[in-house]
Design an enzyme around this catalytic site. Structure first.
Site, short mmCIF file in Angstrom:
data_model
loop_
_atom_site.label_atom_id
_atom_site.label_comp_id
_atom_site.label_asym_id
_atom_site.label_seq_id
_atom_site.Cartn_x
_atom_site.Cartn_y
_atom_site.Cartn_z
N SER A 60 0.86 -1.19 0.00
CA SER A 60 0.00 0.00 0.00
C SER A 60 0.89 1.23 0.00
CB SER A 60 -0.87 0.00 1.26
OG SER A 60 -1.53 1.24 1.42
N TYR A 99 -1.17 -0.35 10.38
CA TYR A 99 -1.26 -0.59 8.95
C TYR A 99 -0.02 -0.04 8.23
CZ TYR A 99 -3.34 -1.04 4.31
OH TYR A 99 -3.59 -1.39 3.00
#
Length: 182
Positions: free
Chosen positions: A139, A152
């Site tokens: 990501s 994350y």
């Protein structure tokens, strides 16, 4: 027939779309997820595309389960030529000072340990065959700090760096490793 394994938590979204598209292009597909209902739906969709599919219920953070999953897939479909590590979560949200450390760490485990274990399980055979591909779904959050999503960001940053390290270790063995930022 080329074989691919897509690992996901729920086989929704990106992981499922990748598995279906790979089936359409001629890959035999193995899908792995924790939820049996999602596995059955994804397997049916892949089969409807004419693809050969094996569905395995698995927790990708559990090493014996991952090793058994890889052995089963290779027994049923043959060599895994492509591994897509798409299992990931985005749920330990909030300020770090108030987050439950166990929730934070569980997110890191799923987003990093899962791809690590799956990659480690397929790499020796890919190296022996001098052929294989691993795609780790990373990501853009792994490239920058974002407020209230530290687990994350940290997990995806580590996944990107793991991918880079694996590139250096495997390129001369005919194996390519990628960190994809959808």
């Amino acid at each position: 027939v080329r074989g691919a394994l897509t690992s996901s938590l729920s086989l929704s979204g990106l992981g499922r779309a990748v598995a279906v598209e790979l089936a359409r292009t001629g890959f035999s597909i193995a899908v792995a997820a924790r939820q049996p209902g999602a596995l059955a739906e994804a397997a049916a969709e892949i089969a409807a595309c004419g693809g050969r599919v094996v569905a395995v219920q698995a927790d990708v953070t559990d090493r014996p389960t991952v090793e058994a999953m890889i052995a089963r897939v290779e027994d049923e479909l043959g060599a895994i030529e492509l591994l897509v590590n798409s299992a990931g979560v985005f749920r330990a949200l909030g300020e770090f000072a108030v987050l439950d450390p166990d929730d934070w760490w569980r997110e890191v485990e799923i987003n990093l340990k899962g791809p690590l274990l799956c990659s480690r399980a397929v790499l020796p055979r890919m190296i022996a065959r001098k052929r294989g591909r691993i795609i780790n779904v990373a990501s853009m959050a792994g490239l920058q700090a974002l407020e209230t999503v530290s687990a994350y960001c940290v997990s995806k940053a580590a996944l990107i760096r793991l991918s880079e390290c694996l590139v250096l270790e495997t390129w001369n063995h005919g194996v390519a490793v990628f960190a994809l930022h959808p």
